[in-house]
Design a protein around this motif. Structure first.
Motif, PDB file in Angstrom:
ATOM      1  N   ILE A 111      14.833 -44.245   8.150  1.00 47.31           N
ATOM      2  CA  ILE A 111      15.635 -44.951   9.150  1.00 47.31           C
ATOM      3  C   ILE A 111      15.687 -46.397   8.681  1.00 47.31           C
ATOM      4  O   ILE A 111      14.644 -47.045   8.564  1.00 47.31           O
ATOM      5  N   TYR A 142      12.936 -47.946   6.572  1.00 51.39           N
ATOM      6  CA  TYR A 142      11.645 -47.331   6.862  1.00 51.39           C
ATOM      7  C   TYR A 142      11.621 -45.857   6.439  1.00 51.39           C
ATOM      8  O   TYR A 142      12.557 -45.119   6.712  1.00 51.39           O
ATOM      9  N   ILE A 151      10.196 -42.668   7.356  1.00 51.91           N
ATOM     10  CA  ILE A 151       9.488 -42.167   8.546  1.00 51.91           C
ATOM     11  C   ILE A 151       8.903 -40.767   8.296  1.00 51.91           C
ATOM     12  O   ILE A 151       7.694 -40.584   8.377  1.00 51.91           O
ATOM     13  N   ARG A 206      -0.025 -38.212  17.627  1.00 49.70           N
ATOM     14  CA  ARG A 206      -0.124 -39.469  18.372  1.00 49.70           C
ATOM     15  C   ARG A 206       1.210 -40.229  18.387  1.00 49.70           C
ATOM     16  O   ARG A 206       2.139 -39.875  17.660  1.00 49.70           O
ATOM     17  N   ASN A 207       1.270 -41.260  19.202  1.00 52.83           N
ATOM     18  CA  ASN A 207       2.481 -42.070  19.306  1.00 52.83           C
ATOM     19  C   ASN A 207       2.862 -42.596  17.932  1.00 52.83           C
ATOM     20  O   ASN A 207       2.011 -43.088  17.192  1.00 52.83           O
ATOM     21  N   GLY A 208       4.130 -42.441  17.606  1.00 49.60           N
ATOM     22  CA  GLY A 208       4.613 -42.950  16.331  1.00 49.60           C
ATOM     23  C   GLY A 208       4.384 -42.013  15.156  1.00 49.60           C
ATOM     24  O   GLY A 208       4.686 -42.362  14.011  1.00 49.60           O
ATOM     25  N   ALA A 209       3.882 -40.790  15.424  1.00 47.72           N
ATOM     26  CA  ALA A 209       3.574 -39.856  14.328  1.00 47.72           C
ATOM     27  C   ALA A 209       4.825 -39.334  13.629  1.00 47.72           C
ATOM     28  O   ALA A 209       4.792 -38.949  12.465  1.00 47.72           O
ATOM     29  N   GLY A 210       5.938 -39.284  14.389  1.00 43.42           N
ATOM     30  CA  GLY A 210       7.183 -38.775  13.800  1.00 43.42           C
ATOM     31  C   GLY A 210       7.745 -37.543  14.507  1.00 43.42           C
ATOM     32  O   GLY A 210       8.640 -36.881  13.979  1.00 43.42           O
ATOM     33  N   LYS A 211       7.255 -37.247  15.703  1.00 45.27           N
ATOM     34  CA  LYS A 211       7.675 -36.033  16.425  1.00 45.27           C
ATOM     35  C   LYS A 211       9.153 -36.110  16.823  1.00 45.27           C
ATOM     36  O   LYS A 211       9.924 -35.184  16.572  1.00 45.27           O
ATOM     37  N   THR A 212       9.522 -37.202  17.478  1.00 46.23           N
ATOM     38  CA  THR A 212      10.919 -37.368  17.900  1.00 46.23           C
ATOM     39  C   THR A 212      11.838 -37.405  16.686  1.00 46.23           C
ATOM     40  O   THR A 212      12.915 -36.794  16.688  1.00 46.23           O
ATOM     41  N   THR A 213      11.419 -38.083  15.637  1.00 44.07           N
ATOM     42  CA  THR A 213      12.228 -38.154  14.420  1.00 44.07           C
ATOM     43  C   THR A 213      12.425 -36.755  13.831  1.00 44.07           C
ATOM     44  O   THR A 213      13.511 -36.434  13.329  1.00 44.07           O
ATOM     45  N   TRP A 260      19.538 -37.683  12.852  1.00 48.31           N
ATOM     46  CA  TRP A 260      19.206 -38.440  11.645  1.00 48.31           C
ATOM     47  C   TRP A 260      19.473 -37.504  10.478  1.00 48.31           C
ATOM     48  O   TRP A 260      19.291 -36.290  10.605  1.00 48.31           O
ATOM     49  N   GLU A 274      14.335 -37.521  23.936  1.00 41.92           N
ATOM     50  CA  GLU A 274      13.228 -38.264  24.535  1.00 41.92           C
ATOM     51  C   GLU A 274      13.740 -39.259  25.583  1.00 41.92           C
ATOM     52  O   GLU A 274      13.125 -39.466  26.609  1.00 41.92           O
ATOM     53  N   GLU A 279       9.010 -34.034  25.060  1.00 45.90           N
ATOM     54  CA  GLU A 279       8.201 -34.513  26.184  1.00 45.90           C
ATOM     55  C   GLU A 279       8.847 -34.293  27.547  1.00 45.90           C
ATOM     56  O   GLU A 279       9.094 -35.238  28.299  1.00 45.90           O
ATOM     57  N   GLN A 318       2.639 -34.292  25.216  1.00 45.38           N
ATOM     58  CA  GLN A 318       1.374 -35.034  25.176  1.00 45.38           C
ATOM     59  C   GLN A 318       0.339 -34.440  26.127  1.00 45.38           C
ATOM     60  O   GLN A 318      -0.846 -34.691  25.989  1.00 45.38           O
TER      61      GLN A 318
HETATM   62  N1  ATP Z   1      15.496 -46.369  15.164  1.00 47.94           N
HETATM   63  C1  ATP Z   1      14.351 -46.666  14.528  1.00 47.94           C
HETATM   64  N2  ATP Z   1      14.277 -47.735  13.702  1.00 47.94           N
HETATM   65  C2  ATP Z   1      13.137 -48.029  13.043  1.00 47.94           C
HETATM   66  N3  ATP Z   1      12.009 -47.330  13.141  1.00 47.94           N
HETATM   67  C3  ATP Z   1      12.021 -46.259  13.952  1.00 47.94           C
HETATM   68  C4  ATP Z   1      13.189 -45.868  14.686  1.00 47.94           C
HETATM   69  N4  ATP Z   1      12.878 -44.768  15.394  1.00 47.94           N
HETATM   70  C5  ATP Z   1      11.585 -44.482  15.144  1.00 47.94           C
HETATM   71  N5  ATP Z   1      11.074 -45.370  14.266  1.00 47.94           N
HETATM   72  C6  ATP Z   1       9.696 -45.403  13.762  1.00 47.94           C
HETATM   73  O1  ATP Z   1       9.385 -44.127  13.269  1.00 47.94           O
HETATM   74  C7  ATP Z   1       8.035 -43.778  13.570  1.00 47.94           C
HETATM   75  C8  ATP Z   1       8.033 -42.426  14.237  1.00 47.94           C
HETATM   76  O2  ATP Z   1       8.693 -42.548  15.481  1.00 47.94           O
HETATM   77  P1  ATP Z   1       8.902 -41.299  16.436  1.00 47.94           P
HETATM   78  O3  ATP Z   1       9.743 -41.761  17.552  1.00 47.94           O
HETATM   79  O4  ATP Z   1       9.375 -40.142  15.638  1.00 47.94           O
HETATM   80  O5  ATP Z   1       7.403 -41.008  16.917  1.00 47.94           O
HETATM   81  P2  ATP Z   1       6.833 -39.990  18.002  1.00 47.94           P
HETATM   82  O6  ATP Z   1       5.822 -39.140  17.315  1.00 47.94           O
HETATM   83  O7  ATP Z   1       7.938 -39.314  18.693  1.00 47.94           O
HETATM   84  O8  ATP Z   1       6.055 -40.978  18.992  1.00 47.94           O
HETATM   85  P3  ATP Z   1       5.896 -40.969  20.602  1.00 47.94           P
HETATM   86  O9  ATP Z   1       4.777 -40.026  20.896  1.00 47.94           O
HETATM   87  O10 ATP Z   1       5.525 -42.372  20.907  1.00 47.94           O
HETATM   88  O11 ATP Z   1       7.202 -40.564  21.206  1.00 47.94           O
HETATM   89  C9  ATP Z   1       7.488 -44.912  14.412  1.00 47.94           C
HETATM   90  O12 ATP Z   1       6.691 -45.720  13.600  1.00 47.94           O
HETATM   91  C10 ATP Z   1       8.703 -45.650  14.894  1.00 47.94           C
HETATM   92  O13 ATP Z   1       8.456 -47.008  15.040  1.00 47.94           O
END
Ligand code: ATP
Ligand code: MG
Length: 240
Positions: free
Chosen positions: A15, A18, A20, A39-46, A55, A87, A161, A193
């Motif tokens: 992204i 970055y 990801i 955990r938060n930021g692990a990459g699940k939503t991505t 994406w 999300e 979630e 979660q």
């Molecule tokens: N649009 C974006 N631009 C830049 N970085 C992004 C973007 N979207 C996500 N990220 C980064 O990608 C990483 C993974 O994000 P993601 O949303 O996939 O995490 P997650 O596992 O779903 O977390 P959560 O449990 O908090 O929802 C994070 O470090 C986040 O900051």
């Protein structure tokens, strides 16, 4: 375990600048519920957004029912029978609940029995059917978001979630609705979660950290094995 309906092989997603997702390998067996924890930021939503084509994977391969979907557009992926509960809910605030639901179906018409099933799971949607979605409470918007993704039958539901912000009674309805989908043969990939919710619903589980899958196995095995939980729950959530 049945053959996978969805497979990710070495999937990378960038992204902007970055990096990801860093080589995600994930199997989602057909006809079951796969939990995606981490955990938060692990990459699940991505991961869910990359599957849905929101994406574009920069490397690797995504296969759905034997077909390479890595480069397909989101509408084409949707037409193959995949839907997403995003999300951030992804509802249209200026439209009524009814209009939001109608826009969610490819056929243009929600079947009566499907609507009855949705109303029984989420009664406020019946009450506020003609109201602007923007006036709903946070939890009611969350119900609408889930209802949109299940408004007609799909083969794979990607759900991010869903229990967030919902009262316990509605979380139970949601769990029942997901079990109903599974009973009808659907496959679900669910980010969650809430571990007790995850434990009750999941057949298989994958845990993510830092853009990778760090553990995959059966949910029953993870639920029973303290060592595994300590190893991976520490990564994925605070309380078990
Ligand atoms: N649009 C974006 N631009 C830049 N970085 C992004 C973007 N979207 C996500 N990220 C980064 O990608 C990483 C993974 O994000 P993601 O949303 O996939 O995490 P997650 O596992 O779903 O977390 P959560 O449990 O908090 O929802 C994070 O470090 C986040 O900051
Ligand atoms: Mg997320």
């Amino acid at each position: 375990m049945s053959e996978p309906l969805l497979t990710l092989e070495g999937v990378h997603t960038h992204i902007a600048q970055y990096h990801i997702l860093q080589g995600v390998n994930l199997d989602v067996p057909k006809g079951g519920v796969t939990m995606l924890l981490g955990r938060n930021g692990a990459g699940k939503t991505t991961t869910l957004r990359t599957i849905m084509g929101l994406w574009q994977a920069s490397q690797g391969k995504i296969t759905f029912d034997g077909q390479d979907i890595t480069r397909l557009s989101t509408p084409d992926i949707s037409r193959l029978g995949i839907s997403i509960v995003p999300e951030n809910m992804g509802i249209f605030s200026g439209l009524t609940v009814e209009e939001n639901m109608r826009l969610a179906v490819l056929s243009g018409k929600i079947a009566d029995d499907r609507l009855d099933w949705i109303f029984s799971a989420f009664p406020p949607l019946r009450t506020f059917w003609k109201y602007p979605a923007g006036n709903l409470s946070g939890g009611q918007k969350q119900m609408l978001s889930v209802a949109r993704a299940v408004a007609e039958e799909r083969r794979l539901y990607l759900i991010d979630e869903p229990s967030k912000g919902l009262a316990p009674a509605i979380v139970s309805s949601l769990a029942k609705a997901i079990k109903d989908l599974k009973r009808d043969g659907a496959t679900v990939l669910l980010v969650e979660q809430n571990f007790s919710f995850a434990k009750a619903l999941g057949d298989t589980v994958s845990v993510m950290d830092d853009g990778h899958i760090v553990h995959s196995g059966s949910m029953a095995e993870l639920a029973q094995d303290q060592n595994l939980q300590t190893r991976f729950m520490g990564l994925s959530m605070e309380t078990a």
